[in-house]
Design a protein around this motif. Structure first.
Motif, mmCIF file in Angstrom:
data_model
loop_
_atom_site.group_PDB
_atom_site.id
_atom_site.type_symbol
_atom_site.label_atom_id
_atom_site.label_comp_id
_atom_site.label_asym_id
_atom_site.label_seq_id
_atom_site.Cartn_x
_atom_site.Cartn_y
_atom_site.Cartn_z
ATOM 1 N N PHE A 1 0.832 -1.206 0.000
ATOM 2 C CA PHE A 1 0.000 0.000 0.000
ATOM 3 C C PHE A 1 0.864 1.253 0.000
ATOM 4 C CE2 PHE A 1 -2.175 3.329 2.481
ATOM 5 C CZ PHE A 1 -3.268 3.549 1.664
ATOM 6 N N GLN A 2 1.896 1.244 0.853
ATOM 7 C CA GLN A 2 2.778 2.421 0.912
ATOM 8 C C GLN A 2 3.474 2.644 -0.424
ATOM 9 O OE1 GLN A 2 2.388 4.236 3.362
ATOM 10 N NE2 GLN A 2 2.736 3.326 5.367
ATOM 11 N N LEU A 3 3.916 1.570 -1.041
ATOM 12 C CA LEU A 3 4.571 1.695 -2.350
ATOM 13 C C LEU A 3 3.587 2.255 -3.386
ATOM 14 C CD1 LEU A 3 6.631 -1.606 -2.256
ATOM 15 C CD2 LEU A 3 7.590 0.700 -2.470
ATOM 16 N N GLY A 4 2.357 1.836 -3.259
ATOM 17 C CA GLY A 4 1.328 2.358 -4.162
ATOM 18 C C GLY A 4 1.107 3.847 -3.976
ATOM 19 N N GLN A 5 1.082 4.253 -2.719
ATOM 20 C CA GLN A 5 0.876 5.688 -2.447
ATOM 21 C C GLN A 5 2.019 6.516 -3.031
ATOM 22 O OE1 GLN A 5 -1.634 7.255 -1.268
ATOM 23 N NE2 GLN A 5 -2.545 6.320 0.533
ATOM 24 N N ILE A 6 3.244 6.024 -2.851
ATOM 25 C CA ILE A 6 4.390 6.764 -3.377
ATOM 26 C C ILE A 6 4.314 6.835 -4.902
ATOM 27 C CG2 ILE A 6 6.902 6.705 -3.695
ATOM 28 C CD1 ILE A 6 7.118 5.667 -0.821
ATOM 29 N N ALA A 7 4.010 5.713 -5.525
ATOM 30 C CA ALA A 7 3.909 5.698 -6.996
ATOM 31 C C ALA A 7 2.828 6.666 -7.464
ATOM 32 C CB ALA A 7 3.603 4.285 -7.473
ATOM 33 N N GLN A 8 1.762 6.744 -6.719
ATOM 34 C CA GLN A 8 0.669 7.640 -7.110
ATOM 35 C C GLN A 8 1.124 9.093 -7.078
ATOM 36 O OE1 GLN A 8 -2.843 7.185 -4.736
ATOM 37 N NE2 GLN A 8 -4.109 8.349 -6.159
ATOM 38 N N VAL A 9 1.810 9.454 -6.012
ATOM 39 C CA VAL A 9 2.288 10.837 -5.913
ATOM 40 C C VAL A 9 3.335 11.132 -6.987
ATOM 41 C CG1 VAL A 9 3.489 12.476 -4.435
ATOM 42 C CG2 VAL A 9 1.745 10.997 -3.490
ATOM 43 N N GLN A 10 4.085 10.105 -7.361
ATOM 44 C CA GLN A 10 5.081 10.287 -8.405
ATOM 45 C C GLN A 10 4.460 10.317 -9.800
ATOM 46 O OE1 GLN A 10 7.700 7.015 -7.470
ATOM 47 N NE2 GLN A 10 9.028 8.295 -6.210
ATOM 48 N N GLY A 11 3.160 10.209 -9.843
ATOM 49 C CA GLY A 11 2.474 10.279 -11.129
ATOM 50 C C GLY A 11 2.496 8.965 -11.897
ATOM 51 N N LYS A 12 2.922 7.884 -11.240
ATOM 52 C CA LYS A 12 2.984 6.572 -11.910
ATOM 53 C C LYS A 12 1.707 5.801 -11.563
ATOM 54 C CE LYS A 12 7.968 6.568 -11.161
ATOM 55 N NZ LYS A 12 9.038 6.027 -10.288
ATOM 56 N N ARG A 13 0.659 6.186 -12.222
ATOM 57 C CA ARG A 13 -0.642 5.621 -11.850
ATOM 58 C C ARG A 13 -0.717 4.117 -12.090
ATOM 59 N NH1 ARG A 13 -4.938 10.254 -13.888
ATOM 60 N NH2 ARG A 13 -4.083 11.888 -12.599
ATOM 61 N N ASP A 14 -0.141 3.644 -13.168
ATOM 62 C CA ASP A 14 -0.208 2.203 -13.446
ATOM 63 C C ASP A 14 0.539 1.413 -12.369
ATOM 64 O OD1 ASP A 14 -1.673 2.773 -15.654
ATOM 65 O OD2 ASP A 14 -0.023 2.554 -17.084
ATOM 66 N N ASP A 15 1.711 1.923 -11.996
ATOM 67 C CA ASP A 15 2.471 1.262 -10.927
ATOM 68 C C ASP A 15 1.683 1.283 -9.624
ATOM 69 O OD1 ASP A 15 4.461 0.874 -12.690
ATOM 70 O OD2 ASP A 15 5.912 2.248 -11.774
ATOM 71 N N ALA A 16 1.083 2.440 -9.354
ATOM 72 C CA ALA A 16 0.308 2.568 -8.121
ATOM 73 C C ALA A 16 -0.816 1.538 -8.103
ATOM 74 C CB ALA A 16 -0.261 3.980 -8.004
ATOM 75 N N ALA A 17 -1.505 1.412 -9.222
ATOM 76 C CA ALA A 17 -2.621 0.457 -9.292
ATOM 77 C C ALA A 17 -2.122 -0.972 -9.051
ATOM 78 C CB ALA A 17 -3.311 0.554 -10.648
ATOM 79 N N LEU A 18 -0.957 -1.292 -9.614
ATOM 80 C CA LEU A 18 -0.413 -2.644 -9.406
ATOM 81 C C LEU A 18 -0.137 -2.899 -7.930
ATOM 82 C CD1 LEU A 18 2.084 -3.189 -12.373
ATOM 83 C CD2 LEU A 18 0.031 -4.518 -11.824
ATOM 84 N N HIS A 19 0.451 -1.906 -7.261
ATOM 85 C CA HIS A 19 0.744 -2.077 -5.824
ATOM 86 C C HIS A 19 -0.551 -2.228 -5.021
ATOM 87 C CE1 HIS A 19 5.060 -1.643 -5.861
ATOM 88 N NE2 HIS A 19 4.998 -0.515 -6.547
#
Lengths: 569, 369
Positions: free
Chosen positions: B254-272
């Motif tokens: 979940f934390q990795l997803g949140q970071i990816a989301q803030v970094q604008g990496k929505r696909d990565d965030a969704a995967l996490h």
């Protein structure tokens, strides 16, 4: 499994993908050498017993005497023991003498009222060509009519504004909501505060913060109601709060207020930043009434539906899509809000993605200001805690906080450049009001900060200009004379920049009515378009830069005044 | 002997001016005893007993001891005199002779006497080093008096003492262990000293790089300390390290997803977020986070059921209700959006409290004209 809510609640970080541009800024505080030396007096220094002692004052930048130079008004407060202490601070009106010097002429100009002043807004409500001043108060607000001879007259009673009772007036804005050519007046009220019936610090459920007793509120205190006064066109106003729909959403803890046309329909809307209650967006229905649709529009809460302690508000088209977006400052531990205007109807809170979470100070005044003249509005934010009691307590917060500067990278993201923007930004202060405007004629706006129980700050950029710019000054004829609500579009280098002449905004403050457009390397503006508040559209082509152009509604010719001493001290 | 019933007023039971002179522990007992001694006390009229109780109440323990001893000699079956004698002895740190009376008192039907005796007994047991027995007594007290501030205070003190003793023992006996640094870090975190917390977590990791949870905690401390891009990247590194050690931890994903989301990496965030939900299907925050990404992509048919699932798990989850309101709004279901708005309004209403009650009489006034 560990519950990971801590991330959700505390994580508000920024990530900048674009390659950052080098910052070539050198903002320094020149308040003292310029003569801005009046001390703000506002409640206790080390302790605040009541919420009244925490809100502070705003500033207004406007040319009150018509000499072509912007002057500075700064409110002042009081203390709870003022009757015993004999300290009676007065309002401050700094006349711009030119050459970087200001003189406080408040008393001479007739701004003599004492008490708990709050915010200020400016507008030529009687269309006589002299901008008038409204000062909100805990008590009753005061409308100062500009006589045009360098003095003001308190016309509050004459204008049929209330002179009895006690209200906690906070933000304010002049606006012509019915487009009749006369500026109406919106005043937000913070708390229905009765000092005699307010608990002392630590004596109630909302009177502690992080374990230390602090002043109570706003939660637990009675909500207040905002007021809309209609300008009757004869020097008087009528309270139309009920019939215009302003009262319909119920009470709030309202602070900063701004008027702008968010849905681009040519009619001014209102946005009010509210403390611990949902913020308000009043959509103008073109028939003298408003519909409140803050929650529906997505600007009442943060991205998680959480209430925020909204303080100040700034408005600009930060991403160049032609629609006006909203920035809002909030309490410490929260990030500042950036609501992207998606389609005029709905907004999206993009604060985290845009990079506004690098710091989580307690924000007050805010303004979009293109400090590097690249045509992308940057964002400045004044900070300072409400509780002096936190100083030295190792609670992760400080009373004195730096002013923040976020550089707009032009891709929807901002970069914190506070550290590299000059000493003026690094100094921690207990700031409240913030106003911007070109005070030295070099075209680039200066920044005025009101510091609680301290002297003001005047930030001037000593670095040479990094791009060309155009300033636009407007005078309405059929529209309200101040042209509040006008929308200006500057096209240069194939890109459009949209800005609006705002009423109110920031925290309790009024920015200069002269709009500043950075155009980067362009030495000519391809097109300048003005949509006047009453709907008339005018445009000019091939306009030179590095000058102020003055447009009068309905006139074809622009008056052009070159910038003075561009890049010089 | 004449029987009469009487009661003390609150003013009577206030231990008053004498209290500050008392030793802290004695005063504590006197306060507890006094506070519970309200209008329920059947008296036998025995002067010695009454005088002894009054002396106890005033903190004059030596007088109380003398009077109550005499009273129990005169009438060995007077339970009140016996229990107050026990309370007095406990107040004088004479726990050994006090315990029989306190044990009897704890099981008397009178709730007030029982409560006072129980509290004194627990303190005596704890001071005698019988922590297990003291804890049992406090648990029994909490069961019988769940909303009693004195009982909860005693229980909190017990746990605090146990925490302090265990911490002290760890620092004494295993000063070089990674746990010492881990605990230090946690204490710094509580104090909002995130710099120091991160440093301690790093020391703990250096001593035991494979210990589960340390990288996660360090990542969290880094985010609490700063929200800059550098801190984000450092935190991401720690969460990645945690994932290597602890691959089935949904919170780390979940934390990795949140970071990816803030970094604008929505696909990565969704995967996490999807991985997080695979590991823990009932993780409300991950459900909401993934639904918000679906919402941005206008996948309302995915977002809305996920948000309903989150709300079923946590009916008062404001973020879930807000996201659902937005999902209904954006998909044109305005009636349902308004219903969610009303739920949100209800959830965000400030809790009623003494302050609100105090101010209620002021009401919500219309603006003055």
């Amino acid at each position: 499994m560990r519950i990971a809510v801590v991330f959700a609640s505390l994580f508000a970080a920024a990530w900048v993908l674009a390659t950052p541009k080098p910052s070539a800024l050198d903002f320094r505080d020149i308040a003292a050498q310029s003569g801005l030396t009046g001390r703000n007096v506002y409640g206790g220094l080390k302790h605040k017993d009541y919420i009244l002692e925490t809100t502070g004052n705003g500033a207004a930048i406007f040319d009150y005497d018509g000499d072509g130079r912007s002057d500075i008004f700064i409110g002042n407060g009081s203390t709870l023991d003022a009757s015993q202490s004999g300290v009676h601070p007065h309002l401050q009106l700094y006349r711009n003498e030119g050459k970087g010097r200001f003189t406080d002429v408040a008393v001479k100009a007739g701004l003599t009222a004492e008490g708990w002043a709050q915010g200020a807004c400016v507008g030529d409500y009687d269309n006589d060509g002299h901008p008038d001043l409204l000062v909100t108060y805990f008590g009753h607000n005061i409308l100062y009519r500009n006589r045009g001879d360098g003095t003001f007259e308190d016309v509050t009673e004459k204008a049929h504004l209330p002179v009895t009772g006690t209200r906690y007036g906070s933000g304010c804005t002049f606006l012509d909501y019915d487009r009749d050519g006369y500026l109406d007046l919106f005043v937000s009220n913070y708390v229905d505060l009765d000092l005699a019936n307010t608990p002392r610090p630590g004596k109630g459920g909302y009177c502690e913060w992080k374990g230390i007793p602090v002043m109570c509120g706003p939660r637990g205190l009675p909500l207040a109601h905002n007021i809309l006064y209609h300008n009757n066109g004869n020097g008087t106003f009528t309270d139309v709060s009920e019939k215009s729909g302003i009262l319909k959403p119920g009470g709030r803890y309202s602070l900063g207020a701004v008027t702008a046309d968010f849905d681009n329909d040519g009619w001014p809307d209102l946005y009010v930043a509210c403390d611990m209650t949902p913020s308000l967006l009043f959509h103008n229905l073109h028939n003298g009434t408003f519909e409140e649709r803050g929650v529906e529009a997505g600007v009442a809460y943060n991205f998680d539906g959480q209430l925020q302690a909204g303080m100040g508000v700034a408005v600009a088209d930060y991403d160049g899509d032609g629609r006006l977006d909203i920035a809002k400052t909030n309490f410490s531990g929260d990030l500042s809000s950036l609501f992207h205007n998606d389609d005029g109807k709905f907004f999206t809170d993009v604060s985290r993605e845009a990079g506004l979470g690098v710091h989580q100070f307690l924000g007050w005044g805010a303004a979009f200001i293109d400090v590097d003249d690249d045509g992308w509005p940057d964002l400045i934010e004044a900070n300072g805690h409400v509780y002096p009691e936190v100083e030295g307590k190792q609670l992760g917060d400080t009373y004195y906080q730096p002013t923040l500067l976020y550089q707009n990278l032009g891709n929807g993201k901002f970069r914190d450049i506070t550290e590299s923007a000059g000493t003026g930004f690094r100094t921690p202060r207990p700031s409240r009001g913030l106003a911007i405007g070109d005070l030295d004629g070099d075209g680039r706006p200066e920044i005025v900060l009101v510091n609680m129980n301290s002297t003001p700050t005047l930030l001037h950029n000593f670095a040479p200009p990094s791009g060309h710019s155009l300033n636009v000054s407007l005078t309405g004829t059929k529209s309200n004379r101040s042209a509040i609500g006008a929308l200006v579009t500057v096209t240069a280098g194939g890109r459009k920049r949209v800005s609006s002449l705002l009423g109110g905004s920031s925290f309790y403050s009024q920015n200069s009515f002269t709009l500043h457009f950075g155009v980067g390397p362009c030495t000519r503006v391809d097109q300048l378009e003005v949509r006047w508040p009453n709907g008339l559209a005018q445009s000019w082509t091939n306009v030179g830069t590095d000058r102020t152009v003055r447009a009068v509604e309905g006139r074809d010719k622009l008056e052009e005044i070159p910038f003075e001493n561009a890049g010089q001290q | 002997m004449e029987m009469r019933t009487w009661c003390w007023t609150m003013r009577d039971i206030n231990i008053g001016d004498g209290a500050p002179r008392l030793h802290g522990r004695m005063r504590y007992l006197a306060v507890i005893a006094g506070a519970g001694f309200l209008c329920v006390w059947p008296a036998c009229g025995a002067n010695l007993r009454d005088e002894g109780i009054a002396a106890f109440r005033d903190g004059r323990y030596s007088v109380a001891l003398e009077k109550l001893k005499s009273a129990t000699k005169d009438n060995a079956n007077d339970p009140d005199a016996r229990v107050f004698l026990g309370l007095t002895q406990a107040a004088l740190n004479e726990c050994k002779p006090a315990m029989p009376a306190l044990t009897v008192g704890f099981h008397l039907p009178s709730p007030d006497l029982s409560r006072m005796a129980g509290l004194a007994a627990a303190k005596c047991e704890q001071s005698a080093g019988n922590e297990t027995k003291a804890f049992e007594t406090l648990q029994e007290l909490e069961r019988r008096f769940p909303n009693d501030a004195d009982v909860l205070y005693a229980l909190a003190k017990f746990h605090m003492r146990a925490f302090n003793e265990a911490t002290f023992a760890m620092f004494q006996r295993t000063p070089a262990s990674y746990r010492v640094h881990q605990l230090s870090a946690e204490i710094f975190e509580v104090q909002a000293r995130y710099d120091e917390a991160a440093a301690e977590y790093r020391r703990a990791i250096a001593l035991n790089p494979k210990a589960p949870g340390l990288h996660y905690d360090l990542g969290r401390a880094l985010l609490m300390q700063s929200h800059g891009a550098e801190a984000l990247e450092s935190a991401r590194g720690e969460f990645e390290a945690e994932r290597q050690i602890n691959p089935e931890d949904a919170a780390t994903e979940f934390q990795l997803g949140q970071i990816a989301q803030v970094q604008g990496k929505r696909d990565d965030a969704a995967l996490h977020f999807q991985r997080s939900l695979k590991l823990s299907p009932d993780f409300p925050e991950a459900l909401v986070a993934l639904a918000k990404l679906d919402l941005q992509a206008k996948r309302y048919s995915d977002a809305i059921p996920a948000l309903h699932h989150a709300i079923a798990l946590q009916p008062s989850n404001e973020a879930a209700h807000y996201a659902l309101m937005m999902a209904y709004r954006d998909s044109g279901q305005m009636e349902k959006a308004r219903a969610e708005q009303q739920t949100l309004d209800r959830l965000q209403r400030p809790p009623e409290g003494e302050f609100t009650n105090f101010l209620k009489k002021l009401g919500e006034k219309p603006p003055e004209q």
